[in-house]
Design an enzyme around this catalytic site. Structure first.
Site, short mmCIF file in Angstrom:
data_model
loop_
_atom_site.label_atom_id
_atom_site.label_comp_id
_atom_site.label_asym_id
_atom_site.label_seq_id
_atom_site.Cartn_x
_atom_site.Cartn_y
_atom_site.Cartn_z
N THR A 398 2.87 -0.95 -6.08
CA THR A 398 2.10 -1.20 -7.13
C THR A 398 1.25 0.01 -6.47
OG1 THR A 398 1.94 -3.12 -6.42
CG2 THR A 398 0.14 -2.19 -7.13
N THR A 416 1.24 -3.46 -11.50
CA THR A 416 2.14 -3.87 -10.67
C THR A 416 3.52 -4.46 -11.27
OG1 THR A 416 2.21 -4.14 -8.26
CG2 THR A 416 1.37 -5.80 -9.44
N ASN A 418 4.92 -5.54 -9.21
CA ASN A 418 5.19 -6.17 -7.43
C ASN A 418 6.21 -5.43 -6.68
OD1 ASN A 418 4.78 -7.87 -5.53
ND2 ASN A 418 6.34 -9.90 -5.99
N SER A 469 -2.82 -13.48 -6.29
CA SER A 469 -2.56 -12.09 -5.82
C SER A 469 -3.58 -11.29 -5.16
CB SER A 469 -3.20 -10.69 -7.36
OG SER A 469 -3.04 -9.56 -7.40
N SER A 470 -3.34 -10.22 -4.36
CA SER A 470 -4.05 -9.24 -3.20
C SER A 470 -5.26 -8.47 -3.75
CB SER A 470 -3.43 -9.36 -2.59
OG SER A 470 -2.80 -9.88 -1.33
N GLY A 491 -0.12 -2.20 -1.82
CA GLY A 491 0.51 -2.93 -0.94
C GLY A 491 -0.21 -4.70 -0.47
O1 DON Z 1 -0.93 -8.99 -6.42
C1 DON Z 1 -0.23 -8.50 -5.53
O2 DON Z 1 -1.47 -9.35 -4.66
C2 DON Z 1 1.07 -8.76 -5.09
N1 DON Z 1 2.74 -8.80 -6.24
C3 DON Z 1 0.87 -6.47 -4.65
C4 DON Z 1 2.26 -5.96 -4.37
C5 DON Z 1 1.66 -4.67 -3.59
O3 DON Z 1 0.86 -4.81 -3.76
C6 DON Z 1 2.90 -4.18 -3.70
N2 DON Z 1 2.31 -3.15 -1.99
N3 DON Z 1 2.94 -2.72 -1.57
#
Ligand code: DON
Length: 593
Positions: A398, A416, A418, A469-470, A491
Protein backbone atom coordinates in the site's frame (compact mmCIF):
# COMPACT_ATOMS: atom_id res chain seq x y z
CA UNK A 1 -15.05 -4.53 31.63
CA UNK A 2 -12.97 -5.83 34.43
CA UNK A 3 -10.99 -2.85 35.65
CA UNK A 4 -12.68 -1.36 38.69
CA UNK A 5 -10.82 1.93 38.99
CA UNK A 6 -12.61 4.79 37.30
CA UNK A 7 -10.69 7.52 35.60
CA UNK A 8 -11.51 11.12 36.47
CA UNK A 9 -11.04 13.95 34.00
CA UNK A 10 -7.78 15.61 34.98
CA UNK A 11 -8.80 19.21 34.30
CA UNK A 12 -11.90 21.22 33.55
CA UNK A 13 -15.28 19.66 33.67
CA UNK A 14 -16.97 16.99 31.65
CA UNK A 15 -19.23 19.46 29.94
CA UNK A 16 -16.31 21.55 28.73
CA UNK A 17 -14.81 18.42 27.26
CA UNK A 18 -18.02 17.37 25.59
CA UNK A 19 -18.23 20.80 24.03
CA UNK A 20 -14.96 19.70 22.56
CA UNK A 21 -13.08 22.78 21.40
CA UNK A 22 -10.76 22.84 24.39
CA UNK A 23 -8.58 25.92 24.29
CA UNK A 24 -5.02 26.50 25.20
CA UNK A 25 -2.30 24.82 27.15
CA UNK A 26 -0.69 22.30 24.93
CA UNK A 27 -0.49 24.15 21.66
CA UNK A 28 2.72 24.18 19.72
CA UNK A 29 3.33 27.85 19.06
CA UNK A 30 4.83 27.15 15.66
CA UNK A 31 1.45 25.96 14.44
CA UNK A 32 -0.55 28.92 15.63
CA UNK A 33 -1.94 30.82 12.68
CA UNK A 34 -1.25 34.28 11.52
CA UNK A 35 -4.34 36.33 10.72
CA UNK A 36 -4.69 35.45 7.09
CA UNK A 37 -8.09 36.52 5.85
CA UNK A 38 -8.65 35.51 2.24
CA UNK A 39 -5.05 35.93 1.13
CA UNK A 40 -2.94 33.00 0.04
CA UNK A 41 -1.90 31.03 3.04
CA UNK A 42 1.29 29.48 1.89
CA UNK A 43 4.24 30.45 -0.16
CA UNK A 44 5.13 27.08 -1.54
CA UNK A 45 3.94 23.72 -2.76
CA UNK A 46 4.72 20.35 -1.32
CA UNK A 47 4.55 16.64 -2.02
CA UNK A 48 5.63 13.48 -0.25
CA UNK A 49 5.50 9.95 -1.64
CA UNK A 50 7.39 6.68 -1.24
CA UNK A 51 9.28 7.07 -4.54
CA UNK A 52 11.39 9.99 -5.78
CA UNK A 53 9.99 9.71 -9.33
CA UNK A 54 6.46 10.10 -8.02
CA UNK A 55 7.39 13.07 -5.85
CA UNK A 56 9.15 14.65 -8.82
CA UNK A 57 6.08 14.08 -10.97
CA UNK A 58 3.88 15.82 -8.40
CA UNK A 59 6.25 18.78 -8.22
CA UNK A 60 6.51 18.99 -12.03
CA UNK A 61 2.75 19.17 -12.27
CA UNK A 62 2.57 21.81 -9.54
CA UNK A 63 5.23 23.90 -11.24
CA UNK A 64 3.56 23.66 -14.62
CA UNK A 65 0.30 25.16 -13.47
CA UNK A 66 -1.45 22.13 -12.01
CA UNK A 67 -2.94 22.11 -8.57
CA UNK A 68 -2.51 19.66 -5.70
CA UNK A 69 -5.25 17.41 -7.08
CA UNK A 70 -3.57 17.13 -10.49
CA UNK A 71 -0.25 16.53 -8.74
CA UNK A 72 -1.64 13.75 -6.57
CA UNK A 73 -3.19 11.94 -9.56
CA UNK A 74 0.02 12.17 -11.57
CA UNK A 75 2.14 10.95 -8.64
CA UNK A 76 -0.22 8.07 -7.93
CA UNK A 77 -0.15 6.96 -11.56
CA UNK A 78 3.66 7.00 -11.47
CA UNK A 79 3.60 4.95 -8.27
CA UNK A 80 1.41 2.39 -10.04
CA UNK A 81 4.30 1.90 -12.47
CA UNK A 82 7.43 2.20 -10.31
CA UNK A 83 5.94 0.83 -7.10
CA UNK A 84 3.33 -1.50 -8.56
CA UNK A 85 3.51 -4.10 -5.78
CA UNK A 86 1.80 -1.50 -3.55
CA UNK A 87 -0.74 0.23 -5.76
CA UNK A 88 -1.87 0.71 -9.33
CA UNK A 89 -4.81 0.99 -11.67
CA UNK A 90 -5.77 -2.59 -10.75
CA UNK A 91 -6.37 -1.47 -7.16
CA UNK A 92 -8.28 1.12 -5.21
CA UNK A 93 -7.84 4.24 -3.14
CA UNK A 94 -9.40 6.53 -0.56
CA UNK A 95 -8.84 10.23 -1.12
CA UNK A 96 -9.41 13.23 1.08
CA UNK A 97 -9.33 16.63 -0.63
CA UNK A 98 -9.47 20.01 0.98
CA UNK A 99 -10.20 22.50 -1.77
CA UNK A 100 -8.93 26.05 -1.68
CA UNK A 101 -12.54 27.23 -1.18
CA UNK A 102 -12.71 25.19 2.02
CA UNK A 103 -14.82 22.36 0.60
CA UNK A 104 -13.93 18.89 1.84
CA UNK A 105 -14.29 15.86 -0.42
CA UNK A 106 -13.92 12.24 0.63
CA UNK A 107 -13.71 10.18 -2.56
CA UNK A 108 -14.10 6.44 -2.14
CA UNK A 109 -12.36 4.43 -4.85
CA UNK A 110 -12.50 1.22 -2.85
CA UNK A 111 -12.69 -2.05 -4.75
CA UNK A 112 -16.11 -3.67 -4.90
CA UNK A 113 -17.20 -7.31 -4.82
CA UNK A 114 -18.73 -8.59 -8.06
CA UNK A 115 -22.41 -9.47 -8.40
CA UNK A 116 -21.63 -13.18 -8.15
CA UNK A 117 -19.78 -12.71 -4.83
CA UNK A 118 -21.39 -14.26 -1.76
CA UNK A 119 -20.72 -14.96 1.87
CA UNK A 120 -19.34 -18.47 1.44
CA UNK A 121 -17.37 -17.97 -1.76
CA UNK A 122 -14.10 -18.71 0.04
CA UNK A 123 -15.41 -21.74 1.91
CA UNK A 124 -14.35 -25.18 0.68
CA UNK A 125 -15.46 -28.40 2.36
CA UNK A 126 -16.98 -26.39 5.18
CA UNK A 127 -13.79 -24.44 5.87
CA UNK A 128 -12.77 -20.94 4.82
CA UNK A 129 -9.64 -21.00 2.69
CA UNK A 130 -7.67 -17.72 2.95
CA UNK A 131 -5.40 -18.77 0.09
CA UNK A 132 -8.39 -18.12 -2.21
CA UNK A 133 -9.03 -14.61 -0.87
CA UNK A 134 -5.34 -13.71 -0.90
CA UNK A 135 -4.17 -15.01 -4.29
CA UNK A 136 -5.71 -15.78 -7.65
CA UNK A 137 -8.85 -14.86 -9.58
CA UNK A 138 -11.37 -14.89 -6.71
CA UNK A 139 -9.28 -12.50 -4.62
CA UNK A 140 -9.99 -9.39 -6.71
CA UNK A 141 -12.68 -6.80 -6.45
CA UNK A 142 -13.51 -4.33 -9.23
CA UNK A 143 -10.68 -1.76 -9.16
CA UNK A 144 -11.66 1.76 -8.13
CA UNK A 145 -8.57 3.87 -8.68
CA UNK A 146 -9.32 5.19 -12.18
CA UNK A 147 -12.95 6.03 -11.32
CA UNK A 148 -11.78 7.89 -8.20
CA UNK A 149 -9.15 9.80 -10.18
CA UNK A 150 -11.75 10.79 -12.74
CA UNK A 151 -13.98 12.09 -9.98
CA UNK A 152 -11.10 13.98 -8.37
CA UNK A 153 -10.19 15.51 -11.69
CA UNK A 154 -13.75 16.40 -12.67
CA UNK A 155 -14.50 18.09 -9.35
CA UNK A 156 -11.17 19.63 -8.49
CA UNK A 157 -8.47 19.21 -11.13
CA UNK A 158 -7.14 21.87 -13.46
CA UNK A 159 -4.76 20.42 -16.04
CA UNK A 160 -5.83 18.33 -18.98
CA UNK A 161 -6.59 14.70 -17.95
CA UNK A 162 -4.07 13.40 -20.53
CA UNK A 163 -1.25 15.43 -19.07
CA UNK A 164 -1.62 13.59 -15.78
CA UNK A 165 -0.64 10.31 -17.46
CA UNK A 166 2.52 11.55 -19.17
CA UNK A 167 5.07 10.73 -16.47
CA UNK A 168 3.57 7.32 -15.67
CA UNK A 169 3.41 6.46 -19.37
CA UNK A 170 7.06 7.38 -19.87
CA UNK A 171 8.14 5.36 -16.81
CA UNK A 172 6.25 2.31 -18.06
CA UNK A 173 7.35 2.44 -21.68
CA UNK A 174 11.00 3.40 -21.13
CA UNK A 175 11.32 1.40 -17.93
CA UNK A 176 12.88 2.37 -14.61
CA UNK A 177 15.38 0.69 -12.34
CA UNK A 178 13.54 -1.68 -10.02
CA UNK A 179 13.58 -0.38 -6.46
CA UNK A 180 14.76 -2.43 -3.53
CA UNK A 181 11.19 -3.22 -2.51
CA UNK A 182 10.18 -4.19 -6.06
CA UNK A 183 13.11 -6.62 -6.18
CA UNK A 184 12.38 -7.96 -2.71
CA UNK A 185 8.66 -8.48 -3.27
CA UNK A 186 8.99 -10.10 -6.72
CA UNK A 187 11.36 -12.62 -5.15
CA UNK A 188 9.13 -13.10 -2.11
CA UNK A 189 6.00 -13.70 -4.19
CA UNK A 190 7.71 -15.55 -7.05
CA UNK A 191 5.77 -18.78 -6.68
CA UNK A 192 2.36 -17.11 -6.89
CA UNK A 193 3.38 -14.59 -9.57
CA UNK A 194 4.80 -17.31 -11.80
CA UNK A 195 1.41 -19.05 -11.91
CA UNK A 196 0.06 -16.34 -14.22
CA UNK A 197 1.83 -16.09 -17.60
CA UNK A 198 1.33 -12.33 -17.98
CA UNK A 199 2.79 -11.71 -14.51
CA UNK A 200 5.66 -14.06 -15.27
CA UNK A 201 6.42 -12.23 -18.52
CA UNK A 202 6.73 -8.84 -16.81
CA UNK A 203 8.43 -9.57 -13.52
CA UNK A 204 10.83 -12.35 -14.51
CA UNK A 205 13.59 -12.90 -17.05
CA UNK A 206 12.85 -15.56 -19.69
CA UNK A 207 15.05 -17.87 -17.60
CA UNK A 208 12.56 -17.51 -14.73
CA UNK A 209 14.92 -15.38 -12.64
CA UNK A 210 13.07 -12.54 -10.87
CA UNK A 211 13.83 -8.96 -11.92
CA UNK A 212 16.19 -7.78 -9.21
CA UNK A 213 16.80 -4.40 -7.59
CA UNK A 214 18.49 -2.04 -10.04
CA UNK A 215 17.44 -3.95 -13.18
CA UNK A 216 15.26 -2.11 -15.67
CA UNK A 217 11.58 -2.93 -15.38
CA UNK A 218 9.89 -2.15 -18.71
CA UNK A 219 6.09 -2.41 -18.87
CA UNK A 220 4.97 -1.88 -22.49
CA UNK A 221 1.48 -3.32 -21.98
CA UNK A 222 0.89 -1.11 -18.96
CA UNK A 223 2.13 1.89 -20.98
CA UNK A 224 -0.45 1.07 -23.62
CA UNK A 225 -3.20 0.73 -20.99
CA UNK A 226 -2.29 4.13 -19.54
CA UNK A 227 -2.31 5.63 -23.02
CA UNK A 228 -5.77 4.22 -23.70
CA UNK A 229 -7.20 5.50 -20.41
CA UNK A 230 -5.65 8.90 -20.95
CA UNK A 231 -7.03 9.18 -24.48
CA UNK A 232 -10.38 7.43 -24.19
CA UNK A 233 -11.14 8.03 -20.53
CA UNK A 234 -12.31 5.63 -17.81
CA UNK A 235 -14.86 4.13 -20.16
CA UNK A 236 -12.10 2.19 -21.90
CA UNK A 237 -11.38 0.63 -18.52
CA UNK A 238 -14.87 0.14 -17.08
CA UNK A 239 -17.03 -0.40 -20.13
CA UNK A 240 -14.68 -1.27 -22.93
CA UNK A 241 -11.75 -3.46 -23.91
CA UNK A 242 -10.23 -3.66 -20.43
CA UNK A 243 -13.42 -4.86 -18.76
CA UNK A 244 -13.94 -7.42 -21.52
CA UNK A 245 -10.36 -8.68 -21.19
CA UNK A 246 -10.86 -9.07 -17.44
CA UNK A 247 -14.09 -11.01 -17.80
CA UNK A 248 -12.65 -13.33 -20.44
CA UNK A 249 -9.39 -14.05 -18.65
CA UNK A 250 -10.73 -14.27 -15.12
CA UNK A 251 -13.47 -16.66 -16.24
CA UNK A 252 -10.85 -18.88 -17.89
CA UNK A 253 -8.99 -19.27 -14.59
CA UNK A 254 -11.97 -19.61 -12.22
CA UNK A 255 -12.81 -15.97 -11.45
CA UNK A 256 -16.24 -14.34 -11.22
CA UNK A 257 -15.86 -10.66 -12.15
CA UNK A 258 -17.76 -9.68 -15.29
CA UNK A 259 -17.89 -6.75 -17.63
CA UNK A 260 -21.18 -5.85 -15.97
CA UNK A 261 -19.40 -5.58 -12.61
CA UNK A 262 -16.97 -3.14 -14.17
CA UNK A 263 -19.78 -1.16 -15.79
CA UNK A 264 -21.55 -0.90 -12.44
CA UNK A 265 -18.52 0.48 -10.62
CA UNK A 266 -18.86 3.98 -9.19
CA UNK A 267 -16.45 6.01 -7.12
CA UNK A 268 -18.53 7.38 -4.25
CA UNK A 269 -18.37 10.71 -2.53
CA UNK A 270 -18.67 10.23 1.22
CA UNK A 271 -19.20 12.62 4.08
CA UNK A 272 -15.94 13.16 5.92
CA UNK A 273 -15.81 12.61 9.68
CA UNK A 274 -15.14 15.90 11.50
CA UNK A 275 -13.84 15.76 15.06
CA UNK A 276 -12.89 18.73 17.22
CA UNK A 277 -9.59 18.06 18.94
CA UNK A 278 -7.96 20.73 21.10
CA UNK A 279 -8.34 23.90 19.00
CA UNK A 280 -8.27 21.94 15.77
CA UNK A 281 -10.71 20.01 13.69
CA UNK A 282 -9.55 16.59 12.48
CA UNK A 283 -11.02 15.37 9.19
CA UNK A 284 -11.12 11.62 8.61
CA UNK A 285 -12.36 9.15 6.03
CA UNK A 286 -15.63 7.35 6.87
CA UNK A 287 -16.61 3.73 6.11
CA UNK A 288 -15.67 1.68 4.16
CA UNK A 289 -12.56 2.89 5.94
CA UNK A 290 -12.41 2.17 9.63
CA UNK A 291 -9.51 4.60 9.96
CA UNK A 292 -11.36 7.89 10.19
CA UNK A 293 -13.81 6.48 12.70
CA UNK A 294 -11.19 5.03 15.01
CA UNK A 295 -8.78 7.94 14.83
CA UNK A 296 -11.75 10.13 15.82
CA UNK A 297 -12.70 7.75 18.63
CA UNK A 298 -9.14 7.63 19.94
CA UNK A 299 -8.75 11.41 19.81
CA UNK A 300 -11.97 11.79 21.81
CA UNK A 301 -10.69 9.29 24.36
CA UNK A 302 -7.37 11.18 24.55
CA UNK A 303 -8.88 14.66 24.75
CA UNK A 304 -9.06 14.88 28.56
CA UNK A 305 -5.43 13.81 29.04
CA UNK A 306 -2.29 15.95 29.05
CA UNK A 307 -1.02 14.06 26.01
CA UNK A 308 1.73 16.53 25.06
CA UNK A 309 3.16 16.77 28.55
CA UNK A 310 3.16 13.01 29.00
CA UNK A 311 4.70 12.46 25.57
CA UNK A 312 7.63 14.67 26.51
CA UNK A 313 8.17 13.93 30.18
CA UNK A 314 6.29 10.76 31.07
CA UNK A 315 6.63 8.47 28.06
CA UNK A 316 5.58 5.43 30.10
CA UNK A 317 2.25 7.14 30.87
CA UNK A 318 1.93 8.28 27.25
CA UNK A 319 2.47 4.87 25.70
CA UNK A 320 0.31 3.17 28.33
CA UNK A 321 -2.51 5.58 27.51
CA UNK A 322 -2.05 5.07 23.77
CA UNK A 323 -2.12 1.34 24.17
CA UNK A 324 -5.35 1.52 26.17
CA UNK A 325 -7.17 3.69 23.63
CA UNK A 326 -5.95 1.52 20.75
CA UNK A 327 -7.31 -1.62 22.40
CA UNK A 328 -10.71 -0.06 22.92
CA UNK A 329 -10.95 1.27 19.36
CA UNK A 330 -9.86 -2.01 17.75
CA UNK A 331 -12.32 -3.99 19.88
CA UNK A 332 -15.05 -1.79 18.40
CA UNK A 333 -13.60 -2.15 14.91
CA UNK A 334 -13.79 -5.93 14.96
CA UNK A 335 -17.40 -5.88 16.11
CA UNK A 336 -19.19 -2.93 14.56
CA UNK A 337 -17.49 -1.93 11.34
CA UNK A 338 -18.40 -2.81 7.75
CA UNK A 339 -19.49 -1.06 4.54
CA UNK A 340 -22.16 1.35 5.78
CA UNK A 341 -24.02 1.02 2.46
CA UNK A 342 -24.80 -2.54 3.61
CA UNK A 343 -24.80 -2.58 7.42
CA UNK A 344 -25.72 -0.12 10.15
CA UNK A 345 -22.58 1.25 11.69
CA UNK A 346 -23.74 3.02 14.88
CA UNK A 347 -23.16 6.76 14.74
CA UNK A 348 -22.87 6.61 18.51
CA UNK A 349 -19.34 5.32 18.06
CA UNK A 350 -18.47 8.96 17.34
CA UNK A 351 -20.27 10.42 20.33
CA UNK A 352 -17.85 12.08 22.80
CA UNK A 353 -19.85 10.73 25.77
CA UNK A 354 -19.36 7.22 24.40
CA UNK A 355 -15.61 7.87 24.18
CA UNK A 356 -15.59 9.01 27.81
CA UNK A 357 -17.52 5.94 28.86
CA UNK A 358 -15.09 3.69 27.04
CA UNK A 359 -12.29 5.21 29.10
CA UNK A 360 -14.17 5.14 32.39
CA UNK A 361 -12.27 2.04 33.51
CA UNK A 362 -8.88 3.37 32.42
CA UNK A 363 -6.31 2.67 35.09
CA UNK A 364 -3.16 4.80 34.86
CA UNK A 365 -1.22 2.14 36.75
CA UNK A 366 -2.28 -1.02 35.03
CA UNK A 367 -3.24 -2.40 31.63
CA UNK A 368 -6.94 -3.24 31.30
CA UNK A 369 -7.70 -6.91 30.90
CA UNK A 370 -10.58 -8.42 28.97
CA UNK A 371 -11.57 -5.34 27.01
CA UNK A 372 -14.62 -5.91 24.84
CA UNK A 373 -16.36 -3.77 22.27
CA UNK A 374 -18.67 -1.12 23.68
CA UNK A 375 -22.36 -0.39 23.11
CA UNK A 376 -22.91 3.02 21.57
CA UNK A 377 -26.28 4.54 22.40
CA UNK A 378 -27.86 3.90 19.01
CA UNK A 379 -26.56 0.33 18.67
CA UNK A 380 -28.85 -2.59 18.14
CA UNK A 381 -27.99 -4.97 20.98
CA UNK A 382 -28.84 -7.95 18.77
CA UNK A 383 -26.61 -6.86 15.90
CA UNK A 384 -23.46 -8.84 15.25
CA UNK A 385 -21.37 -11.50 16.89
CA UNK A 386 -18.06 -10.39 18.32
CA UNK A 387 -14.80 -11.83 17.09
CA UNK A 388 -11.18 -11.41 18.03
CA UNK A 389 -8.17 -9.88 16.35
CA UNK A 390 -4.63 -11.17 16.17
CA UNK A 391 -1.43 -9.52 15.07
CA UNK A 392 0.32 -9.87 11.73
CA UNK A 393 3.95 -10.09 10.76
CA UNK A 394 5.77 -7.00 9.56
CA UNK A 395 4.40 -6.20 6.13
CA UNK A 396 4.86 -3.27 3.82
CA UNK A 397 2.40 -2.77 1.03
CA UNK A 398 0.00 0.00 0.00
CA UNK A 399 1.11 3.60 -0.29
CA UNK A 400 0.15 6.98 1.08
CA UNK A 401 0.96 10.20 -0.73
CA UNK A 402 0.16 13.79 -0.07
CA UNK A 403 0.31 17.06 -1.97
CA UNK A 404 -0.48 20.70 -1.25
CA UNK A 405 -0.38 23.81 -3.38
CA UNK A 406 -0.02 27.50 -2.75
CA UNK A 407 -3.73 28.16 -3.19
CA UNK A 408 -4.72 26.00 -0.25
CA UNK A 409 -5.70 22.79 -2.06
CA UNK A 410 -4.51 19.78 -0.07
CA UNK A 411 -4.75 16.09 -0.92
CA UNK A 412 -4.28 13.01 1.26
CA UNK A 413 -4.53 9.81 -0.75
CA UNK A 414 -3.92 6.18 0.17
CA UNK A 415 -3.76 3.72 -2.73
CA UNK A 416 -3.47 -0.05 -2.59
CA UNK A 417 -3.68 -3.38 -4.34
CA UNK A 418 -3.75 -4.75 -0.75
CA UNK A 419 -0.81 -7.10 -0.05
CA UNK A 420 2.26 -7.10 -2.31
CA UNK A 421 1.29 -7.63 -5.95
CA UNK A 422 -2.36 -8.06 -4.96
CA UNK A 423 -3.94 -11.19 -6.43
CA UNK A 424 -0.74 -11.78 -8.50
CA UNK A 425 -3.00 -12.02 -11.57
CA UNK A 426 -2.00 -9.80 -14.49
CA UNK A 427 -4.64 -9.51 -17.21
CA UNK A 428 -2.87 -10.55 -20.44
CA UNK A 429 -2.15 -7.74 -22.87
CA UNK A 430 -2.84 -5.00 -20.31
CA UNK A 431 0.09 -5.06 -17.85
CA UNK A 432 -2.46 -4.52 -15.06
CA UNK A 433 -2.09 -6.62 -11.94
CA UNK A 434 -5.37 -6.94 -10.05
CA UNK A 435 -5.82 -6.36 -6.33
CA UNK A 436 -6.59 -8.97 -3.67
CA UNK A 437 -8.88 -6.67 -1.71
CA UNK A 438 -11.51 -9.41 -1.17
CA UNK A 439 -9.26 -10.53 1.69
CA UNK A 440 -10.20 -7.38 3.59
CA UNK A 441 -13.68 -8.84 4.07
CA UNK A 442 -14.08 -11.24 6.95
CA UNK A 443 -14.19 -14.33 4.80
CA UNK A 444 -15.60 -16.42 7.64
CA UNK A 445 -16.09 -15.93 11.38
CA UNK A 446 -12.84 -16.54 13.22
CA UNK A 447 -10.62 -16.71 10.13
CA UNK A 448 -7.97 -13.98 10.20
CA UNK A 449 -7.08 -12.06 7.06
CA UNK A 450 -3.54 -11.28 5.89
CA UNK A 451 -3.21 -8.75 8.72
CA UNK A 452 -4.54 -11.04 11.44
CA UNK A 453 -7.79 -9.07 11.52
CA UNK A 454 -10.97 -10.94 12.23
CA UNK A 455 -14.25 -9.18 11.61
CA UNK A 456 -17.89 -9.77 12.27
CA UNK A 457 -20.92 -10.26 10.06
CA UNK A 458 -20.82 -6.52 9.41
CA UNK A 459 -17.82 -7.10 7.17
CA UNK A 460 -18.96 -10.35 5.54
CA UNK A 461 -18.69 -10.71 1.75
CA UNK A 462 -21.75 -9.65 -0.26
CA UNK A 463 -22.38 -8.81 -3.90
CA UNK A 464 -21.58 -5.18 -4.65
CA UNK A 465 -20.17 -4.54 -1.15
CA UNK A 466 -16.86 -2.84 -0.31
CA UNK A 467 -14.49 -4.49 2.16
CA UNK A 468 -13.57 -2.66 5.33
CA UNK A 469 -10.30 -0.75 5.11
CA UNK A 470 -7.80 0.69 7.55
CA UNK A 471 -6.61 3.36 5.15
CA UNK A 472 -6.73 6.67 6.96
CA UNK A 473 -6.10 9.77 4.86
CA UNK A 474 -6.47 12.51 7.45
CA UNK A 475 -6.37 16.32 7.59
CA UNK A 476 -6.29 18.83 10.37
CA UNK A 477 -7.79 22.30 10.12
CA UNK A 478 -7.10 25.20 12.43
CA UNK A 479 -9.75 27.33 14.10
CA UNK A 480 -10.15 29.35 10.88
CA UNK A 481 -10.76 26.20 8.86
CA UNK A 482 -7.37 26.39 7.18
CA UNK A 483 -5.31 23.20 6.76
CA UNK A 484 -2.32 22.83 9.07
CA UNK A 485 -1.49 19.16 8.81
CA UNK A 486 -2.25 16.07 6.75
CA UNK A 487 -1.06 12.52 7.33
CA UNK A 488 -1.78 8.94 6.43
CA UNK A 489 0.09 5.73 5.88
CA UNK A 490 0.46 2.21 4.57
CA UNK A 491 0.60 -0.86 6.77
CA UNK A 492 -2.80 -2.50 7.16
CA UNK A 493 -4.33 -1.89 10.59
CA UNK A 494 -1.13 -0.21 11.74
CA UNK A 495 -2.07 2.71 9.49
CA UNK A 496 -4.70 3.81 11.99
CA UNK A 497 -2.42 3.90 15.00
CA UNK A 498 0.56 5.29 13.10
CA UNK A 499 -1.47 8.16 11.67
CA UNK A 500 -2.80 8.92 15.15
CA UNK A 501 0.74 9.08 16.53
CA UNK A 502 1.93 11.45 13.80
CA UNK A 503 -1.03 13.73 14.58
CA UNK A 504 -0.35 13.65 18.32
CA UNK A 505 3.36 14.40 17.93
CA UNK A 506 2.55 17.56 15.98
CA UNK A 507 -0.69 18.74 17.61
CA UNK A 508 0.07 17.84 21.23
CA UNK A 509 3.83 17.47 21.30
CA UNK A 510 4.76 20.44 19.12
CA UNK A 511 7.22 18.36 17.12
CA UNK A 512 8.12 19.32 13.60
CA UNK A 513 6.36 17.18 11.02
CA UNK A 514 9.48 15.29 9.96
CA UNK A 515 10.27 14.47 13.60
CA UNK A 516 6.68 13.33 14.02
CA UNK A 517 6.97 10.97 11.06
CA UNK A 518 10.41 9.71 12.07
CA UNK A 519 9.60 9.06 15.75
CA UNK A 520 9.25 5.44 16.90
CA UNK A 521 5.69 4.15 17.11
CA UNK A 522 3.68 1.50 18.89
CA UNK A 523 0.72 -0.56 17.74
CA UNK A 524 -1.94 -2.55 19.54
CA UNK A 525 -4.89 -4.10 17.72
CA UNK A 526 -6.71 -5.48 20.78
CA UNK A 527 -6.09 -9.16 20.21
CA UNK A 528 -3.70 -10.77 20.74
CA UNK A 529 -2.94 -8.74 23.84
CA UNK A 530 0.41 -7.66 22.53
CA UNK A 531 2.00 -4.28 22.09
CA UNK A 532 4.24 -3.90 19.06
CA UNK A 533 7.13 -1.50 19.61
CA UNK A 534 9.62 -0.07 17.13
CA UNK A 535 12.61 -0.67 19.37
CA UNK A 536 15.27 0.01 16.72
CA UNK A 537 14.02 3.45 15.67
CA UNK A 538 15.37 6.61 17.29
CA UNK A 539 17.93 4.61 19.27
CA UNK A 540 20.15 6.96 21.27
CA UNK A 541 17.76 9.90 20.82
CA UNK A 542 15.28 11.35 23.31
CA UNK A 543 12.50 9.67 21.32
CA UNK A 544 13.80 6.15 21.72
CA UNK A 545 11.47 3.61 23.30
CA UNK A 546 14.37 2.50 25.46
CA UNK A 547 14.91 -0.84 27.18
CA UNK A 548 13.95 0.82 30.48
CA UNK A 549 10.76 2.25 29.01
CA UNK A 550 9.89 -1.13 27.54
CA UNK A 551 10.40 -2.69 30.97
CA UNK A 552 8.08 -0.11 32.52
CA UNK A 553 5.41 -0.87 29.92
CA UNK A 554 5.80 -4.56 30.60
CA UNK A 555 5.34 -3.86 34.31
CA UNK A 556 2.15 -1.95 33.58
CA UNK A 557 0.86 -5.13 31.96
CA UNK A 558 1.73 -4.71 28.28
CA UNK A 559 3.53 -7.75 26.90
CA UNK A 560 5.41 -6.40 23.89
CA UNK A 561 7.07 -7.59 20.75
CA UNK A 562 9.63 -5.79 18.62
CA UNK A 563 8.55 -4.56 15.21
CA UNK A 564 10.91 -3.22 12.58
CA UNK A 565 8.27 -0.96 11.08
CA UNK A 566 4.84 0.18 12.16
CA UNK A 567 3.44 1.63 8.93
CA UNK A 568 4.94 3.99 6.36
CA UNK A 569 3.59 7.53 6.74
CA UNK A 570 3.73 10.63 4.60
CA UNK A 571 2.67 14.03 5.90
CA UNK A 572 2.58 17.75 5.14
CA UNK A 573 2.36 20.49 7.74
CA UNK A 574 1.93 24.20 7.47
CA UNK A 575 4.29 25.64 9.99
CA UNK A 576 4.05 29.39 10.13
CA UNK A 577 3.48 30.35 6.52
CA UNK A 578 5.52 27.53 5.03
CA UNK A 579 4.58 24.06 3.92
CA UNK A 580 6.86 21.25 4.99
CA UNK A 581 6.51 17.78 3.52
CA UNK A 582 7.83 14.70 5.27
CA UNK A 583 8.33 11.19 3.93
CA UNK A 584 8.88 8.16 6.09
CA UNK A 585 12.48 7.05 6.56
CA UNK A 586 11.12 3.52 6.95
CA UNK A 587 10.79 3.46 3.11
CA UNK A 588 12.87 4.95 0.31
CA UNK A 589 10.59 7.84 -0.51
CA UNK A 590 11.14 11.53 -0.98
CA UNK A 591 9.51 14.81 -0.16
CA UNK A 592 9.89 18.23 -1.69
CA UNK A 593 8.61 21.70 -1.06
O1 DON B 1 -7.45 -1.28 3.06
C1 DON B 1 -6.76 -1.82 3.90
O2 DON B 1 -6.86 -1.66 5.09
C2 DON B 1 -5.64 -2.75 3.43
N1 DON B 1 -6.00 -3.37 2.19
C3 DON B 1 -4.41 -1.94 3.33
C4 DON B 1 -3.26 -2.82 3.03
C5 DON B 1 -2.02 -2.28 3.54
O3 DON B 1 -1.91 -1.22 4.07
C6 DON B 1 -0.90 -3.19 3.38
N2 DON B 1 0.25 -2.69 4.07
N3 DON B 1 0.96 -3.30 4.78
Amino acid sequence: MSNPRRFRLPTGNRRAFLGSAVAGGLLPSRLVDRAVGQERLTLNQAAATVHPLATQSAMRILRSGGNAVDAAISAALVLGVVDGHNSGVGGGCLVLIRRSNGQLLAIDGRETAGLAAHETMFVRDGKADPSLSQNGPLACGVPGQIAAFKQMHATSGRLDWKELFADAHRAASEGVAASKSIGRTIAAEAVQLQKYPASRAIYFHPSGKPIAEGERLIQKDLANTLAMISEQGPQWFYDGPFATACETYLKSIGGILTREDFRNYQAKTRTAIRTPYRQYEVIGFPTPSSGGMHIAQMLMMLQPFPVGAWMRSRPDAYYHLLCEVMKRAFADRAYWLGDSDFVDVPEGLLDPTYALDRMSDFNPDQASMGIEHGWPADANQQANSPHGVSSSEDKKHTTHLTTADDEGNWVAMTCTVNTSWGSKVTIPGTGVILNNQMDDFSISPGIPNAFGLIGSQANAVAAGKRPLSSMSPTMVLDSKGQPVLTAGGAGGPRIINATLQVLLRVLDGGYRVNQAVDAPRVHHQWQPDQLLIEDQIGVGTSLEISPDLRKQLMKLGHPWKASSSIAICQAIARQGDRLTAAHDPRAQGSSEQ
